[in-house]
Design an enzyme around this catalytic site. Structure first.
Site, PDB file in Angstrom:
ATOM      1  N   TYR A  50      -0.370  -8.981  17.066  1.00 61.86           N
ATOM      2  CA  TYR A  50       0.969  -9.484  16.727  1.00 61.86           C
ATOM      3  C   TYR A  50       0.807 -10.763  15.927  1.00 61.86           C
ATOM      4  O   TYR A  50       0.053 -11.654  16.325  1.00 61.86           O
ATOM      5  CB  TYR A  50       1.791  -9.755  17.991  1.00 61.86           C
ATOM      6  CG  TYR A  50       2.889  -8.726  18.143  1.00 61.86           C
ATOM      7  CD1 TYR A  50       3.785  -8.516  17.110  1.00 61.86           C
ATOM      8  CD2 TYR A  50       3.015  -7.961  19.300  1.00 61.86           C
ATOM      9  CE1 TYR A  50       4.782  -7.559  17.209  1.00 61.86           C
ATOM     10  CE2 TYR A  50       4.003  -7.003  19.408  1.00 61.86           C
ATOM     11  CZ  TYR A  50       4.881  -6.798  18.356  1.00 61.86           C
ATOM     12  OH  TYR A  50       5.854  -5.853  18.447  1.00 61.86           O
ATOM     13  N   GLU A  52       3.679 -12.447  14.100  1.00 66.30           N
ATOM     14  CA  GLU A  52       4.963 -12.858  13.507  1.00 66.30           C
ATOM     15  C   GLU A  52       4.838 -14.256  12.905  1.00 66.30           C
ATOM     16  O   GLU A  52       4.209 -15.133  13.502  1.00 66.30           O
ATOM     17  CB  GLU A  52       6.068 -12.822  14.568  1.00 66.30           C
ATOM     18  CG  GLU A  52       6.647 -11.421  14.674  1.00 66.30           C
ATOM     19  CD  GLU A  52       7.194 -11.094  16.026  1.00 66.30           C
ATOM     20  OE1 GLU A  52       6.443 -11.281  17.006  1.00 66.30           O
ATOM     21  OE2 GLU A  52       8.346 -10.650  16.105  1.00 66.30           O
ATOM     22  N   ASP A 203      12.306  -3.535  -9.488  1.00 67.64           N
ATOM     23  CA  ASP A 203      11.652  -2.721  -8.465  1.00 67.64           C
ATOM     24  C   ASP A 203      10.606  -1.895  -9.217  1.00 67.64           C
ATOM     25  O   ASP A 203      10.915  -0.870  -9.811  1.00 67.64           O
ATOM     26  CB  ASP A 203      12.710  -1.818  -7.801  1.00 67.64           C
ATOM     27  CG  ASP A 203      12.112  -0.849  -6.800  1.00 67.64           C
ATOM     28  OD1 ASP A 203      10.874  -0.676  -6.792  1.00 67.64           O
ATOM     29  OD2 ASP A 203      12.883  -0.233  -6.040  1.00 67.64           O
ATOM     30  N   THR A 229       6.269  -0.965  -3.964  1.00 64.82           N
ATOM     31  CA  THR A 229       5.452  -0.351  -2.932  1.00 64.82           C
ATOM     32  C   THR A 229       4.000  -0.531  -3.359  1.00 64.82           C
ATOM     33  O   THR A 229       3.717  -0.890  -4.506  1.00 64.82           O
ATOM     34  CB  THR A 229       5.758   1.158  -2.776  1.00 64.82           C
ATOM     35  OG1 THR A 229       5.682   1.762  -4.078  1.00 64.82           O
ATOM     36  CG2 THR A 229       7.118   1.410  -2.183  1.00 64.82           C
ATOM     37  N   LYS A 232       1.873   3.927  -4.676  1.00 66.57           N
ATOM     38  CA  LYS A 232       2.117   4.934  -5.716  1.00 66.57           C
ATOM     39  C   LYS A 232       1.013   4.795  -6.775  1.00 66.57           C
ATOM     40  O   LYS A 232      -0.147   5.019  -6.453  1.00 66.57           O
ATOM     41  CB  LYS A 232       3.530   4.766  -6.274  1.00 66.57           C
ATOM     42  CG  LYS A 232       4.605   5.012  -5.203  1.00 66.57           C
ATOM     43  CD  LYS A 232       5.984   4.990  -5.771  1.00 66.57           C
ATOM     44  CE  LYS A 232       7.045   5.391  -4.759  1.00 66.57           C
ATOM     45  NZ  LYS A 232       7.590   4.263  -3.996  1.00 66.57           N
ATOM     46  N   ARG A 238       0.307   2.832   2.358  1.00 63.77           N
ATOM     47  CA  ARG A 238       1.775   2.925   2.382  1.00 63.77           C
ATOM     48  C   ARG A 238       2.334   1.568   2.808  1.00 63.77           C
ATOM     49  O   ARG A 238       2.048   1.104   3.917  1.00 63.77           O
ATOM     50  CB  ARG A 238       2.169   4.002   3.383  1.00 63.77           C
ATOM     51  CG  ARG A 238       3.567   4.495   3.292  1.00 63.77           C
ATOM     52  CD  ARG A 238       3.618   5.932   3.778  1.00 63.77           C
ATOM     53  NE  ARG A 238       3.005   6.778   2.775  1.00 63.77           N
ATOM     54  CZ  ARG A 238       3.665   7.331   1.763  1.00 63.77           C
ATOM     55  NH1 ARG A 238       4.955   7.139   1.625  1.00 63.77           N
ATOM     56  NH2 ARG A 238       3.041   8.086   0.892  1.00 63.77           N
TER      57      ARG A 238
HETATM   58  N1  DSN Z   1      10.292   8.492  -2.389  1.00 63.54           N
HETATM   59  C1  DSN Z   1       9.904   7.726  -3.555  1.00 63.54           C
HETATM   60  C2  DSN Z   1       9.688   8.608  -4.741  1.00 63.54           C
HETATM   61  O1  DSN Z   1       9.285   9.734  -4.552  1.00 63.54           O
HETATM   62  O2  DSN Z   1       9.882   8.172  -5.864  1.00 63.54           O
HETATM   63  C3  DSN Z   1      10.857   6.640  -3.852  1.00 63.54           C
HETATM   64  O3  DSN Z   1      11.052   5.889  -2.731  1.00 63.54           O
END
Ligand code: DSN
Length: 420
Positions: A50, A52, A203, A229, A232, A238
């Protein structure tokens, strides 16, 4: 071996997932394969802790080594996304958001009051749920107005964005999309944001890897806040992060914790640090260049095969299936049946429903990680054409499945992982 002994059902499911990944072609634009180094950090005992708070300012004891990892992740994120040392000096990174939706939630929480007006891309034209969809908290808590793409070019029309911004006077303008196959003109957005006195947020979840490698324009010099994120094109675990200008650092940190999250996932933060280190290598730049080249080759092949393609200048393309006489849902299903994974997607101005839209979204990040080059993309593109044009012909589907298996045999994933 521990997992197999204690929980063979879960071990088997993981093994089956590895087999599925190994024997199929992953072309969902938002997916990728992490390295074994990232997996190791993810599976580490850091998960127990933990923590925080923030490095050196925690609400629990024993965070000496967790702080090492989080500080490395922060410093590497700043270095990775600073094209110049000037930007770096003025940049702040928060690596705690659990996912892209949380990163966006925290950014809104930091910059907006409930009811404030926000201008973003509509979901139907490639935006994200958290960019003001009425079924998402963002659309319910804030007053979103939307821009879309031009019917003629299928690209964002910056004059139209400016027109809406001048009329609506938003407090925040959002750029960055989930199904937009073109480059984004961040400088033009910033100019409009300045003109109407709005914050500018990007974003960059889909394109973060391309941005890090310098193969997509960089939002950092223009945006007040950049969310992303990490899993990707960036090819990490993730999770997510927020980068912002120093003057917003305190607001952003407070919005993440204690604003919307509790304990950070330190195993995941360590894995983000590993991913950022990987992304600083020359081979990562080579990889991202190839992701884009592969998408172009795939698009060319699909067009030669008679398919209508929207894009591509980045890692993804949209396919309009209308003229083939098949819709998105059965197209996704039939491709899945031969081991090609894509997702059905609404096209701009689509007249069908999101459950069975007119398009497919196809991306090249995962196959490029797997070692596929333009030559293989041509083979894959021709297979997609063949399957979509002969979606009811069992013989064609059987032979396509065999061809997919042959292709995947050359590029094995996670050969050293043993779960069963
Ligand atoms: N689920 C993602 C995508 O496939 O683009 C976006 O959050």
């Amino acid at each position: 071996m521990h997992l197999l002994k204690f929980d063979p059902q879960i071990a088997k499911a993981i093994q089956n997932e590895i087999k599925r990944s190994n024997s199929g072609l992953e072309m969902i634009a938002s997916e990728n394969y992490v390295s074994e180094a990232v997996l190791e950090a993810l599976g580490s005992p850091l998960t127990n802790k933990y923590a925080e708070g923030y490095p050196s300012r925690r609400y629990y004891g024993g965070n000496e080594f967790v702080d090492v990892c989080e500080n490395l992740a922060i410093e590497r994120a700043k270095k990775l996304f600073s094209a110049t040392s000037i930007i770096r000096r003025g940049l702040h990174a928060n690596v705690q958001p659990h996912a892209g939706a949380q990163a966006n939630t925290a950014a809104y929480f930091a910059l907006l009051n409930p009811g404030d007006k926000v201008l973003a891309m509509s979901l139907a034209h490639g935006g994200h749920l958290t960019h003001g969809s009425p079924v998402n908290f963002s659309g319910q808590l804030y007053d979103f107005v939307h821009y879309g793409v031009s019917k003629k070019t299928m690209k964002i029309d910056m004059d139209e964005v400016r027109r809406i911004a001048l009329a609506e006077k938003p407090r925040l303008i959002v750029a960055g999309y989930t199904a937009y196959p073109w480059k984004i003109d961040f400088a033009a957005f910033k100019k409009i944001a300045d003109e109407v006195g709005a914050y500018f947020m990007v974003d960059m979840a889909h394109i973060a890897g391309l941005v890090a490698a310098g193969v997509h324009p960089d939002p950092m010099p223009f945006a007040d806040v950049v969310t992303s994120t990490t899993h990707k094109t960036l090819r990490g675990p993730r999770g997510a992060m927020i980068l912002c200008k120093k003057n917003l650092a305190e607001k952003i940190d407070k919005a993440v914790f204690p604003g919307i999250q509790g304990g950070p996932m330190e195993h995941c933060i360590a894995a983000k640090a590993v991913c950022f280190k990987e992304a600083m290598s020359a081979s990562f730049v080579k990889y991202q260049k190839l992701v884009v080249k592969n998408a172009k080759k795939l698009a060319e092949t699909l067009v030669l095969g008679g398919l209508e393609v929207i894009g591509t200048e980045n890692h993804l393309l949209l396919v309009d299936l209308t003229k083939l006489g098949i819709s998105g849902k059965p197209a996704e299903k039939v491709l899945e049946s031969v081991g090609i994974y894509v997702n059905k997607n609404m096209l701009p101005f689509d007249t069908r429903s999101p459950f069975d839209p007119s398009g497919l979204r196809i991306g090249t990040p995962a196959l490029t990680t797997r070692g596929f080059k333009e030559k293989e993309m041509e083979i894959v593109g021709n297979l997609i054409v063949k399957v979509l044009k002969n979606s009811r012909d069992e013989k064609t589907l059987k032979s396509a499945k065999k061809e997919v298996e042959k292709l995947t045999k050359t590029y094995s994933l996670y050969p050293k992982l043993e779960y069963a």
